[in-house]
Scaffold this active site. Structure first.
Site, short mmCIF file in Angstrom:
data_model
loop_
_atom_site.label_atom_id
_atom_site.label_comp_id
_atom_site.label_asym_id
_atom_site.label_seq_id
_atom_site.Cartn_x
_atom_site.Cartn_y
_atom_site.Cartn_z
N GLU A 161 0.80 -1.21 0.00
CA GLU A 161 0.00 0.00 0.00
C GLU A 161 0.84 1.27 0.00
O GLU A 161 0.49 2.26 -0.67
CB GLU A 161 -0.96 0.00 1.19
N HIS A 208 -10.17 -6.40 7.94
CA HIS A 208 -11.07 -6.20 6.81
C HIS A 208 -12.28 -5.34 7.20
O HIS A 208 -13.20 -5.17 6.40
CB HIS A 208 -11.55 -7.53 6.25
#
Length: 320
Positions: free
Chosen positions: A55, A124
């Site tokens: 990321e 998540h």
């Protein structure tokens, strides 16, 4: 909503060949939530492509691309996956225009699927919008309707400021009918979703349907509740919020993020400062608890519910 976001990206890429879309699995797969479905086929692998699971590298690359004239739209596959890119976000993306005295801009849109309601496992499910909202230099947007998903994403891609675009995971499958094209409004405008006179419910993103449901159910008990959808945490449309609270005299702020240091605390502070002489009761908050997102089977106890919202309304101490 997922289709509306897909349409927004498609139209943005068709209108401007500087727009590129990339992230983990956004190319051939079309994204975990299929928001980028078909874009690689339509525009080619140079403009919609997959990246490694890194990321910080994804966002760092986007910043470099923006410096050289592109308009990147990157996806952080899940909300909590974005944390490794935090330094790039606050140290570079947010500061580039200021650091260069306006010589360089950073027209980067960071799409972040966020929030609960889908039973996601650890890493998540998260609500990290407060980190972005606390960082000067970033715009922070979150749609609650299908129309806004399209219009706000189009506006974000067109702008020259970096945008953290938080997409409520639980609303991806909202099946509301929408007629395109949708009007693309300027960034930073709240909207009154439901008019009322007794109290104002201020919400954004996944909490807007909860607030609207509470208003509908509360009507049976004599509560006439107005619902304001912030749409944008930064810029903050205080005038729309203040006008509503001055009319009703009472307010409850609703969001999934933890209460301590959450966006609601800022809203409460601003409403108290600007509407003090109109308030008939302290402004309440209904938020996620001050804990990490719980396991899927316990998630429903953590997220703001209609019952919790109506309990906060009842605590405002007024006669119906």
């Amino acid at each position: 909503m997922a289709r509306a976001l897909n349409r927004a990206l498609h139209d943005a890429m068709a209108d401007d060949d500087r727009v590129v879309v990339f992230g983990e699995d956004v190319g051939r797969l079309g994204g975990v939530f299929r928001v980028t479905d078909g874009l690689a086929d339509r525009f080619g692998a140079q403009r919609c492509f997959d990246t490694p699971a890194a990321e910080a590298a994804i966002l760092g690359s986007a910043i470099g691309m923006a410096m050289y004239g592109l308009r990147p739209v990157v996806e952080m596959q899940f909300d909590a996956f974005a944390h490794p890119a935090f330094e790039q976000m606050v140290g570079h993306l947010a500061k580039l225009r200021n650091r260069t005295r306006g010589t360089l801009t950073a027209p980067v849109v960071v799409r972040v699927p966020y929030g609960g309601g889908v039973g996601a496992v650890e890493h998540h499910g998260d609500s990290s919008e407060a980190y972005a909202a606390h960082t000067p230099g970033l715009h922070v947007l979150t749609p609650a309707t299908v129309e806004d998903a399209y219009g706000m994403l189009r506006a974000a891609v067109r702008g020259d400021d970096p945008v953290l675009f938080f997409e409520p995971k639980r609303l991806y499958w909202d099946t509301s009918e929408t007629t395109f094209p949708v009007e693309v409004e300027p960034v930073g405008q709240a909207v009154v979703r439901r008019a009322g006179g007794h109290a104002t419910l201020v919400a954004y993103g996944p909490s807007v349907p909860v607030a609207l449901a509470a208003a509908r159910l509360g009507a049976a008990d004599g509560y006439d509740l107005e619902v304001v959808d912030l749409r944008s945490l930064v810029p903050f449309d205080g005038e729309t919020v203040y006008a509503s609270v001055r009319k009703t005299g009472r307010a409850v702020v609703v969001h999934e993020a933890a209460g301590f240091g959450g966006p609601g605390a800022e809203v409460v502070a601003r409403v108290t400062e600007e509407c003090f002489h109109h308030l008939e009761a302290p402004v309440r908050r209904v938020t996620g608890f001050d804990i990490p997102y719980p396991p899927p089977r316990l998630e429903r106890h953590h997220l703001p519910s209609v019952d919790r919202v109506l309990a906060a309304v009842a605590s405002l101490g007024w006669e119906r």
